[in-house]
Scaffold this motif. Structure first.
Motif, short mmCIF file in Angstrom:
data_model
loop_
_atom_site.label_atom_id
_atom_site.label_comp_id
_atom_site.label_asym_id
_atom_site.label_seq_id
_atom_site.Cartn_x
_atom_site.Cartn_y
_atom_site.Cartn_z
N ASN A 224 7.33 -8.39 20.26
CA ASN A 224 7.22 -7.40 19.13
C ASN A 224 7.89 -7.90 17.94
O ASN A 224 8.89 -8.98 18.26
CB ASN A 224 7.92 -6.20 19.63
N ILE A 225 7.48 -7.48 16.83
CA ILE A 225 8.14 -7.93 15.46
C ILE A 225 8.36 -6.69 14.86
O ILE A 225 7.72 -5.76 14.75
CB ILE A 225 7.35 -8.74 14.68
N PHE A 226 9.66 -6.59 14.41
CA PHE A 226 10.13 -5.25 13.78
C PHE A 226 10.55 -5.36 12.42
O PHE A 226 11.05 -6.55 12.29
CB PHE A 226 11.13 -4.41 14.50
N GLY A 227 10.43 -4.47 11.55
CA GLY A 227 11.01 -4.69 10.12
C GLY A 227 11.55 -3.64 9.92
O GLY A 227 12.33 -2.84 10.49
N GLY A 228 12.08 -3.32 8.50
CA GLY A 228 12.80 -2.30 7.71
C GLY A 228 12.50 -0.95 8.46
O GLY A 228 11.72 -0.71 8.77
N LYS A 229 13.82 -0.19 8.63
CA LYS A 229 13.80 1.06 8.99
C LYS A 229 13.35 1.33 10.68
O LYS A 229 12.97 2.31 10.97
CB LYS A 229 13.03 2.00 8.01
N GLN A 230 13.14 0.19 11.14
CA GLN A 230 12.68 0.54 12.72
C GLN A 230 13.82 0.03 13.58
O GLN A 230 14.74 -0.64 13.24
CB GLN A 230 11.47 -0.45 13.11
N SER A 231 13.96 0.71 14.84
CA SER A 231 14.98 0.37 15.76
C SER A 231 14.44 -0.60 16.83
O SER A 231 13.06 -0.53 16.95
CB SER A 231 15.48 1.68 16.43
N PHE A 232 15.25 -1.06 17.68
CA PHE A 232 14.67 -2.11 18.73
C PHE A 232 15.76 -1.67 19.93
O PHE A 232 16.87 -1.60 19.56
CB PHE A 232 14.26 -3.47 18.10
N GLY A 233 15.13 -2.18 21.07
CA GLY A 233 16.09 -2.20 22.02
C GLY A 233 16.46 -0.87 22.64
O GLY A 233 17.40 -0.78 23.45
N ASP A 234 15.92 0.28 22.02
CA ASP A 234 16.13 1.49 22.64
C ASP A 234 15.89 1.87 23.87
O ASP A 234 16.92 2.61 24.40
CB ASP A 234 15.49 2.70 21.70
N SER A 235 15.06 1.42 24.43
CA SER A 235 14.87 1.82 25.82
C SER A 235 15.74 1.51 26.82
O SER A 235 16.34 2.45 27.71
CB SER A 235 13.54 1.40 26.54
N LEU A 236 16.60 0.44 26.56
CA LEU A 236 17.86 0.19 27.40
C LEU A 236 18.94 1.02 27.27
O LEU A 236 19.86 0.98 28.34
CB LEU A 236 17.99 -1.29 27.15
N LEU A 237 18.87 1.92 26.39
CA LEU A 237 20.11 2.70 26.30
C LEU A 237 20.28 4.00 27.19
O LEU A 237 20.92 4.39 27.64
CB LEU A 237 19.82 3.50 24.82
N PHE A 238 18.90 3.95 27.76
CA PHE A 238 18.81 5.11 28.65
C PHE A 238 18.78 4.64 30.16
O PHE A 238 18.55 5.64 31.19
CB PHE A 238 17.54 5.96 28.57
N LEU A 239 19.03 3.24 30.32
CA LEU A 239 18.59 2.79 31.60
C LEU A 239 19.44 1.87 32.22
O LEU A 239 19.23 1.74 33.52
CB LEU A 239 17.29 1.58 31.18
N ASP A 240 20.50 1.40 31.88
CA ASP A 240 21.67 0.97 32.61
C ASP A 240 20.91 -0.43 33.34
O ASP A 240 20.98 -0.45 34.43
CB ASP A 240 22.23 1.47 33.67
N LYS A 241 20.07 -0.98 32.60
CA LYS A 241 19.50 -2.35 33.09
C LYS A 241 19.78 -3.38 32.01
O LYS A 241 20.36 -3.25 30.88
CB LYS A 241 17.99 -2.24 33.06
N PHE A 242 19.25 -4.72 32.01
CA PHE A 242 19.66 -5.56 31.16
C PHE A 242 18.38 -6.02 30.37
O PHE A 242 17.19 -5.64 30.67
CB PHE A 242 19.69 -6.88 31.92
N TYR A 243 18.69 -6.33 29.22
CA TYR A 243 17.50 -6.76 28.23
C TYR A 243 16.47 -7.72 28.79
O TYR A 243 17.00 -8.67 29.19
CB TYR A 243 18.04 -7.27 27.04
N PRO A 244 15.46 -7.33 28.75
CA PRO A 244 14.26 -8.43 29.26
C PRO A 244 13.98 -9.30 28.17
O PRO A 244 13.16 -10.19 28.55
CB PRO A 244 13.25 -7.31 29.42
N THR A 245 14.57 -9.37 26.96
CA THR A 245 13.94 -10.08 25.98
C THR A 245 15.27 -10.55 25.13
O THR A 245 16.29 -9.89 25.13
CB THR A 245 12.86 -9.89 24.82
N ASN A 246 15.35 -11.58 24.25
CA ASN A 246 16.34 -11.62 23.15
C ASN A 246 15.65 -10.95 22.08
O ASN A 246 14.52 -10.86 21.62
CB ASN A 246 16.30 -13.29 22.76
N ALA A 247 16.86 -10.82 21.26
CA ALA A 247 16.36 -10.26 19.90
C ALA A 247 16.66 -11.20 18.86
O ALA A 247 17.95 -11.65 18.77
CB ALA A 247 17.02 -8.77 19.77
N VAL A 248 15.75 -11.75 17.97
CA VAL A 248 16.19 -12.96 17.14
C VAL A 248 15.78 -12.40 15.65
O VAL A 248 14.65 -11.81 15.37
CB VAL A 248 15.42 -14.37 17.34
#
Length: 204
Positions: free
Chosen positions: A63-87
């Motif tokens: 996915n690609i995100f721009g202004g005013k968007q959040s990312f990686g949120d689902s992991l805040l509820f999950l106690d798992k590891f990120y499945p992707t990098n964020a660059v």
DNA sequence: CCATTAACACGGT
DNA sequence: ACCGTGTTAATGG
């Protein structure tokens, strides 16, 4: 289709819950695949891609995100590891709020919890759409899947005046095709009238 | 850096 | 045998 801002909590609120802003350079890593989720991230300006690499080193962009968007949120509820990098794709300013503070925020302000549900639902919905189109061997179906997704996101309600801001290479990495194939398919789709291309810009 | 084109290899139908 | 995609390389923006 309804337009969803997909997240954008007021900056002042984020700051009052311990948010801090950070500048990132182009290409800078925000988090790495396998990291623990420690923060809620919201983009002030700039662009971020979530990606990883297959065994052959070929990049896949989730996915690609721009202004005013959040990312990686689902992991805040999950106690798992990120499945992707964020660059960062370009220079960006991003506010991050520590996980616990953020959870307190949405507990205290239920309207954000609701908005977050809408946001996550939208992402789930389009993941399903994308998955379906990605399962097709036909490049045109994959591309229209992506274009529909982008268009709905970028809440354009006019007929066909949505400009795609991605490079061909980014498109290719989003749908799992080679850039040459993307070029060939887009040209054909233009000839058949599904999209318009004027000086290299895709209008859908 | 990005987009486009051509020539060729190769796999699927 | 044909068609479409990936690969590679050259070229132009």
């Amino acid at each position: 289709m309804k337009t969803i801002s997909c997240m954008n909590i007021g900056e002042d609120i984020l700051y009052s819950y311990g948010g801090e802003i950070r500048q990132y350079k182009k290409g800078e890593l925000i988090y790495r695949e396998g990291d623990h989720a420690l923060y809620y991230f919201q983009i002030v300006n700039g662009k971020v891609k979530l990606n990883n690499y297959d065994e052959e080193g070929k990049e896949f962009i989730h996915n690609i995100f721009g202004g005013k968007q959040s990312f990686g949120d689902s992991l805040l509820f999950l106690d798992k590891f990120y499945p992707t990098n964020a660059v960062c794709i370009g220079p960006s300013e991003i506010i991050r709020v520590p996980k616990e503070q953020f959870l307190k925020l949405i507990k205290t302000e239920p309207k954000f919890s609701l908005e977050m549900n809408a946001c996550l639902s939208q992402r789930l919905y389009f993941k399903a759409i994308m998955l379906q189109s990605m399962a097709s061997l036909n490049p045109a179906s994959r591309l229209t899947g992506l274009l529909d997704y982008l268009k709905s996101y970028h809440d354009d309600s006019c007929g066909s005046c949505f400009q795609v801001e991605l490079t061909r290479q980014q498109i290719a990495n989003l749908v799992g095709l080679r850039v040459e194939t993307v070029i060939r398919a887009l040209k054909k789709m233009g000839k058949e009238g599904y999209i318009t291309i004027e000086n290299r810009k895709i209008i859908y």
